[in-house]
Design an enzyme around this catalytic site. Structure first.
Site, PDB file in Angstrom:
ATOM      1  N   PHE A 141       0.818  -1.298   0.059  1.00 39.21           N
ATOM      2  CA  PHE A 141      -0.039  -0.112   0.162  1.00 39.21           C
ATOM      3  C   PHE A 141       0.649   1.251  -0.001  1.00 39.21           C
ATOM      4  O   PHE A 141       1.709   1.444   0.797  1.00 39.21           O
ATOM      5  CB  PHE A 141      -0.864   0.116   1.222  1.00 39.21           C
ATOM      6  CG  PHE A 141      -1.948   1.382   1.292  1.00 39.21           C
ATOM      7  CD1 PHE A 141      -3.024   1.152   0.510  1.00 39.21           C
ATOM      8  CD2 PHE A 141      -1.566   2.434   1.873  1.00 39.21           C
ATOM      9  CE1 PHE A 141      -3.986   2.302   0.350  1.00 39.21           C
ATOM     10  CE2 PHE A 141      -2.242   3.459   1.866  1.00 39.21           C
ATOM     11  CZ  PHE A 141      -3.470   3.528   0.930  1.00 39.21           C
ATOM     12  N   ASP A 151       9.440   2.440   1.810  1.00 41.11           N
ATOM     13  CA  ASP A 151       8.299   3.167   2.178  1.00 41.11           C
ATOM     14  C   ASP A 151       8.260   3.031   3.556  1.00 41.11           C
ATOM     15  O   ASP A 151       7.811   1.752   4.112  1.00 41.11           O
ATOM     16  CB  ASP A 151       7.168   3.019   1.311  1.00 41.11           C
ATOM     17  CG  ASP A 151       5.574   3.676   1.844  1.00 41.11           C
ATOM     18  OD1 ASP A 151       5.907   4.226   3.053  1.00 41.11           O
ATOM     19  OD2 ASP A 151       4.748   3.339   1.091  1.00 41.11           O
ATOM     20  N   LYS A 161       2.726  10.094   8.147  1.00 39.59           N
ATOM     21  CA  LYS A 161       2.169   9.683   9.249  1.00 39.59           C
ATOM     22  C   LYS A 161       2.617  10.375  10.564  1.00 39.59           C
ATOM     23  O   LYS A 161       2.345  11.572  10.548  1.00 39.59           O
ATOM     24  CB  LYS A 161       2.139   8.100   9.337  1.00 39.59           C
ATOM     25  CG  LYS A 161       1.169   7.626   8.459  1.00 39.59           C
ATOM     26  CD  LYS A 161       0.521   6.197   8.615  1.00 39.59           C
ATOM     27  CE  LYS A 161      -0.864   6.029   7.644  1.00 39.59           C
ATOM     28  NZ  LYS A 161      -0.349   5.289   6.218  1.00 39.59           N
TER      29      LYS A 161
HETATM   30  C1  LIG Z   1      -0.926   5.749   4.731  1.00 42.04           C
HETATM   31  C2  LIG Z   1       0.409   5.145   3.902  1.00 42.04           C
HETATM   32  C3  LIG Z   1       0.525   5.900   2.697  1.00 42.04           C
HETATM   33  C4  LIG Z   1      -0.334   6.769   2.268  1.00 42.04           C
HETATM   34  O1  LIG Z   1      -0.143   8.191   2.999  1.00 42.04           O
HETATM   35  P1  LIG Z   1      -1.217   9.136   2.957  1.00 42.04           P
HETATM   36  O2  LIG Z   1      -0.823  10.407   3.945  1.00 42.04           O
HETATM   37  O3  LIG Z   1      -2.526   8.636   3.344  1.00 42.04           O
HETATM   38  O4  LIG Z   1      -1.196   9.507   1.491  1.00 42.04           O
HETATM   39  C5  LIG Z   1       1.550   5.382   2.120  1.00 42.04           C
HETATM   40  N1  LIG Z   1       2.312   4.248   2.303  1.00 42.04           N
HETATM   41  C6  LIG Z   1       2.175   3.538   3.494  1.00 42.04           C
HETATM   42  C7  LIG Z   1       2.980   2.656   3.854  1.00 42.04           C
HETATM   43  C8  LIG Z   1       1.118   4.195   4.289  1.00 42.04           C
HETATM   44  O5  LIG Z   1       0.780   3.313   5.277  1.00 42.04           O
END
Ligand SMILES: *Cc1c(COP(=O)(O)O)cnc(C)c1O
Length: 396
Positions: A139, A224, A253
């Site tokens: 994700f 990520d 986050k």
């Molecule tokens: C939440 C998340 C995203 C996206 O972040 P947003 O601020 O919602 O756009 C991307 N990668 C990971 C691993 C995430 O947990």
């Protein structure tokens, strides 16, 4: 009609229905507790989806924001300001990487990382058909570029055609990654610990193997760390457990602990051979308020030794969760690192457990279709864990 019901009904009249929200209206927070509009209290083990690491109502954090609001909230990226400089310095110091670009969200950090990798490859061979390898069950966000590297057909299908040049491999399967590599591969992108997909930490051999291939073939490794970074796994960034450095790291986050801010962070090689003036920009990204938040978060993490706290409390957290797995047949296993933990559920809908927990005054999340996800604020204590276990058991 309760105060909460009134707000819920009105909201559903005016806000686009893209979320099936739980029937609760949160009004304020204090430490690891949330209070709803009717005065009911909740223990929060979701932290606004792994965001509010510091706990609610941290006075130093709030004061830092208030001070910045009174000084200067926004200037645009046409000018310098001190919070930008300081926030970037702190990210560099804690990641060991070289250059920061601030964004407003995680998805935008992913977009920037993708552009960076494509530009890096373009500068090498001038071609415009480079490929990115991403992972199944990953994700990376909901914007079109980020969605294109998100290995979930349910999220992707209605929005095709997506960005081209993306191939998928299996997480923790080095051979499947090798099978997708071609002369056109410019980047491999993965979460160090898969979050939304169901809390899957990378195997050390896998992550180290991917790093080795990327180095050999001059492919950029994008990690990520949007969910697993910022102390959550008991190191500043999860990749530090593995001794693996990415070429590009994405953060968001908990980076701003509630102020919308993300970043992509480049090592010297990626920074020196990719984006230049005119290639990328953002109006809000890294504005003084966002950067003051980032700066305060780093200072407070250090002052409170939150990374040390996560390390110290993780064995207790894991022991308590393992006891649950031993006690209930429908809990088949625990997966995770530090304060990013998942309980795999079999034969029962996870959503129903999450909903019941909320009724019992406990905020938890799901991940994937069958995992209870626990990503509490990093300031929880043993007592909070005990109380979480009590309320969770009452919800089974
Ligand atoms: C939440 C998340 C995203 C996206 O972040 P947003 O601020 O919602 O756009 C991307 N990668 C990971 C691993 C995430 O947990």
């Amino acid at each position: 009609m309760s105060v909460s019901q009134n707000i819920m009904d009105r909201t559903e009249q005016v806000v686009l229905h893209t979320y099936n929200r739980f029937p609760v209206v949160f009004e304020k927070g204090e430490g690891v507790c949330l209070t709803d509009a009717d005065g009911k209290e909740y223990l929060d083990f979701g932290a606004g989806i792994a965001v509010f690491a510091l706990g609610y109502g941290n006075k130093s954090y709030n004061d830092a924001l208030k001070n910045q609001i009174d000084k200067l909230i926004h200037t645009s990226n046409l000018y310098y300001h001190k919070p930008l400089c300081e926030a970037a310095e702190k990210i560099i110091a804690h990641t060991g990487l070289s250059r920061v670009f601030f964004t407003n969200s995680g998805a935008e950090a992913i977009e920037g990382a993708i552009k960076c990798a494509r530009k890096y490859a373009y500068l090498k061979d001038g071609a415009s058909d480079h490929e990115i390898i991403a992972m199944n069950h990953s994700f990376h966000g909901r914007t079109v570029g980020a969605l294109s590297v998100t290995g979930n057909t349910h999220y992707q299908d209605p929005f095709k055609p997506l960005m081209g040049g993306v191939k998928f491999a299996d997480f923790n399967d080095l051979d499947s990654v090798l099978a997708q590599i071609t002369d056109k591969t410019c980047a491999i992108i993965l979460e160090t610990v898969q979050g939304e997909g169901g809390i899957f930490p990378a195997d050390p051999e896998f992550l180290q193997g991917v790093r080795k291939i990327c180095t050999e073939k001059d492919i950029l490794l994008i990690l990520d760390e949007i969910q697993c970074g910022m102390g959550r796994t008991g190191s500043w960034f999860a990749c530090q457990h593995y001794g693996v450095e990415p070429d590009i790291m994405t953060c968001a986050k908990a980076l701003g602990c509630g102020i919308p801010v993300g970043a992509f962070v480049l090592n010297e090689k990626a920074a020196a051979h990719s984006l230049v003036p005119g290639d990328h920009g953002t109006t809000y990204g890294g504005n003084p308020l966002a950067c003051a938040a980032v700066s305060a978060v780093f200072d407070l993490f250090d002052e409170m030794d939150l990374v040390g706290h996560v390390q110290a409390l993780t064995p207790y957290f894991e022991k308590k969760l393992d006891e649950l797995v031993g006690k209930y047949d429908f809990l088949v296993k625990r997966r995770g690192m530090g304060f990013m933990q998942g309980l795999v559920v079999e034969g029962r809908p996870v959503g129903a457990i999450v909903k019941k927990a909320l009724e019992n005054g406990l905020v938890i999340l799901s991940a994937g279709s069958d995992v209870i996800r626990l990503v509490p604020p990093l300031v929880i204590t043993e007592k909070d864990i005990d109380e979480m276990i009590r309320r969770l058991e009452a919800s089974f």
